[in-house]
Design an enzyme around this catalytic site. Structure first.
Site, mmCIF file in Angstrom:
data_model
loop_
_atom_site.group_PDB
_atom_site.id
_atom_site.type_symbol
_atom_site.label_atom_id
_atom_site.label_comp_id
_atom_site.label_asym_id
_atom_site.label_seq_id
_atom_site.Cartn_x
_atom_site.Cartn_y
_atom_site.Cartn_z
ATOM 1 N N HIS A 244 0.808 -1.223 0.000
ATOM 2 C CA HIS A 244 0.000 0.000 0.000
ATOM 3 C C HIS A 244 0.844 1.277 0.000
ATOM 4 O O HIS A 244 0.284 2.367 -0.154
ATOM 5 C CB HIS A 244 -0.930 0.015 1.210
ATOM 6 C CG HIS A 244 -0.223 0.321 2.489
ATOM 7 N ND1 HIS A 244 0.644 -0.582 3.095
ATOM 8 C CD2 HIS A 244 -0.205 1.427 3.260
ATOM 9 C CE1 HIS A 244 1.147 -0.029 4.182
ATOM 10 N NE2 HIS A 244 0.657 1.188 4.311
ATOM 11 N N HIS B 274 1.540 6.857 -0.433
ATOM 12 C CA HIS B 274 0.663 6.007 0.385
ATOM 13 C C HIS B 274 -0.668 5.895 -0.338
ATOM 14 O O HIS B 274 -1.418 6.864 -0.432
ATOM 15 C CB HIS B 274 0.482 6.634 1.778
ATOM 16 C CG HIS B 274 -0.173 5.723 2.755
ATOM 17 N ND1 HIS B 274 -1.523 5.430 2.711
ATOM 18 C CD2 HIS B 274 0.331 5.036 3.804
ATOM 19 C CE1 HIS B 274 -1.814 4.613 3.698
ATOM 20 N NE2 HIS B 274 -0.696 4.356 4.379
#
Length: 155
Positions: free
Chosen positions: A65, A80
């Site tokens: 992620h 992110h």
């Protein structure tokens, strides 16, 4: 040979097609408060993620992620993807780079299944955080943007 497309080390590009928003507008208190650093976010319209800087990959999180980058000008950048997406343990993410890879504004970092994230009730907002921004500033142009488009400079 002279490269007309060579980008400057302090340029920052939009990593995804979508709406660029201020980091303070992110619906997550850790990011919005700049606790992890200054930056910006994108409300993406598709799941293709490109490098926002010229530099190298310093880390790919095992949960896929987030990707750490180091710009040629020394900025430490964290891309992110989504909010609370660490909970997905990598599902919905296809990472296209590995640690140590050189990147520029044309380098695809990942492809993300945004529909899957939404089905899992995870916001798809993607943050670009300058983790060593203390005492420095990042200025980007907010609003609709395309991936790979220079939207600001790291100063």
């Amino acid at each position: 040979m002279f490269n007309l497309f060579k980008k400057k080390a302090n340029e920052i590009a939009c990593p995804m097609d979508g709406e660029v928003i201020a980091i303070t507008e992110v619906n997550d208190p850790v990011f919005a408060s700049k606790a992890m650093g200054d930056g910006f976010a994108v409300e993406p319209s598709n799941g293709k993620v490109f490098s926002p800087i010229v530099g190298k990959v310093t880390s790919v999180f095992p949960t896929k992620h987030a990707i750490g980058l180091l710009s040629d000008s020394g900025a430490e950048i964290l891309v992110h993807i989504g909010i609370n997406t660490v909970d997905l343990a990598g599902a919905g993410f296809d990472i296209l780079v590995t640690e140590g890879d050189a990147v520029d504004l044309t380098t695809p970092l990942a492809v993300v299944d945004l529909e899957y994230l939404k089905e899992q009730e995870k916001p798809v907002t993607t943050m670009v955080i300058w983790t060593n921004s203390e005492g420095k500033e990042i200025n980007v142009q907010l609003g609709k943007s395309n991936a790979q488009t220079v939207i600001g400079k790291l100063k």
